[in-house]
Design an enzyme around this catalytic site. Sequence first.
Site, short mmCIF file in Angstrom:
data_model
loop_
_atom_site.label_atom_id
_atom_site.label_comp_id
_atom_site.label_asym_id
_atom_site.label_seq_id
_atom_site.Cartn_x
_atom_site.Cartn_y
_atom_site.Cartn_z
N HIS A 107 0.82 -1.22 0.00
CA HIS A 107 0.00 0.00 0.00
C HIS A 107 0.85 1.27 0.00
O HIS A 107 0.39 2.31 -0.44
CB HIS A 107 -0.86 0.05 1.26
CG HIS A 107 -2.21 -0.53 1.07
ND1 HIS A 107 -3.14 -0.54 2.09
CD2 HIS A 107 -2.81 -1.10 0.01
CE1 HIS A 107 -4.26 -1.10 1.65
NE2 HIS A 107 -4.07 -1.43 0.39
N HIS A 153 -9.73 9.47 -0.61
CA HIS A 153 -8.85 8.29 -0.68
C HIS A 153 -7.69 8.50 0.30
O HIS A 153 -6.89 7.62 0.53
CB HIS A 153 -8.33 8.07 -2.11
CG HIS A 153 -7.65 6.75 -2.28
ND1 HIS A 153 -6.27 6.64 -2.32
CD2 HIS A 153 -8.14 5.50 -2.38
CE1 HIS A 153 -5.95 5.37 -2.47
NE2 HIS A 153 -7.06 4.65 -2.51
#
Length: 449
Positions: free
Chosen positions: A117, A342
């Site tokens: 990530h 996000h």
Amino acid sequence: TSKNLSPIEKLEQSEPFRFFLTTVHGIPNIHNQANAMSFKEILSTQHGQLVRSAQFNYMFDIEFILEQYPSEFRLKPLLIVYGDSRHDNHSMKLQSSPYPQIELCPARLDIPYGTHHTKMMFLLYETGLRIVIHTANLIEQDWKQKTQGIWISPICPKLNDRTEECKTNFKKDLIQYVERYRAKQLQFWLKTITEHDFSNINVHLIGSVPGRHTGPDMNKFGHLKLRQTLKTYSGLENDAQYSLAPIVGQFSSIGSLGATANSWLTKEFLTSLKQLSSSALESPELKLIYPSVENVRTSLEGYMAGGSLPYNIQNAMKQGWLVNFLHQWKADHRQRSRASPHIKTYLRAANDQYKQLLWFLVTSANLSKAAWGVLEKNNTQLMIRSYEIGVLFIPKQFSQSVFSISDSPAFPIPYDLPPVKYQSTDKPWIVDVAYKNQPDSHGNMWDPS
Ligand SMILES: O=C(O)c1cnc2c(S(=O)(=O)O)cccc2c1O
């Protein structure tokens, strides 16, 4: 008429925090100036002569990435660090094959369901090394109409003599993080980091790397690193007065958190978030911000925004209790209530007025055990599945006791405080269910089947 700020002016005006949101297409230009930056502006020639760079991320569109670099920098060596999976190895080799300047570095994912990530840039200029830590994938849609977070370091100059005082331990923590990849392609960058002076860095690094961390490694990553850092550096005089100060978590996805809040969220994760120099027994309020279906439906992207909010029904149906913690995405003061989030952030306010902050974290880490870690074996090991990275702002490093969100130098918070609870009719956005009762802002429905 207010003129557009150059990337250099934006950086100067962002001092001392250097914390930006991505620019948004479709909102008034004025809200894309102060504390807002685009991918192209990050890479602008105004920052100096780029020598080479590295891009750590999860999703990549190589053509899009190269197009963001100024043409004179497009052929410079570029290292791409991505999660090592059969699918991604195939995709990355295909995408990068036409570009000899691109080197690939697959990040080992030895624990199932782990992902890479981490979103970070290493930008090596002739004048020094810049680190960028952010939340956006390297694809066009992540930089267009969403709310994303970006921290941009100063350009760290080459070390001349050996004296260097890094007051937040950032350099050692960054080296310790990068070393965990055990990748030969990162050797150049480890050496480069070592050779540069990080004494002007005023944030702490909070990273996660996959593993079952035990003994001295337990506090190096994940939520125990956050706990340890808050304990060591909060530095508040008589912090007992803050024992009930509320905590906010804001994220774009949610993992499987267990049958009750007490399974992991409040017993383990909140214990780390509430840590100050002294330990308190009280349990402060925890408010969670995650977009409702209505937030997504009315967003600039419409239901399509929900494609980047991958909270699935399998997890949601096991944790109905979570809805009581949930608050809406609302960012009117930044004109970004319709720019779907996000970004992932965690913060502690000084009290229930939410006018001052005790700390602020921007990170790639969503609300999940995979990202933050879960204690196992009678709390003797912290199991983390994914790579994550974020930066923690603590007032003491800015010679303050708290951050004001209104008085200069005001901390540029991304959303409205206090958080606004879900209405009784609100439901959390779930990516794999259909929404066919009401059309979105583009007149479309959402039917994933
Ligand atoms: O930014 C990231 O790191 C990230 C990770 N995963 C995502 C997924 S999924 O892989 O979890 O299905 C689905 C949609 C968006 C995603 C995303 O934006």
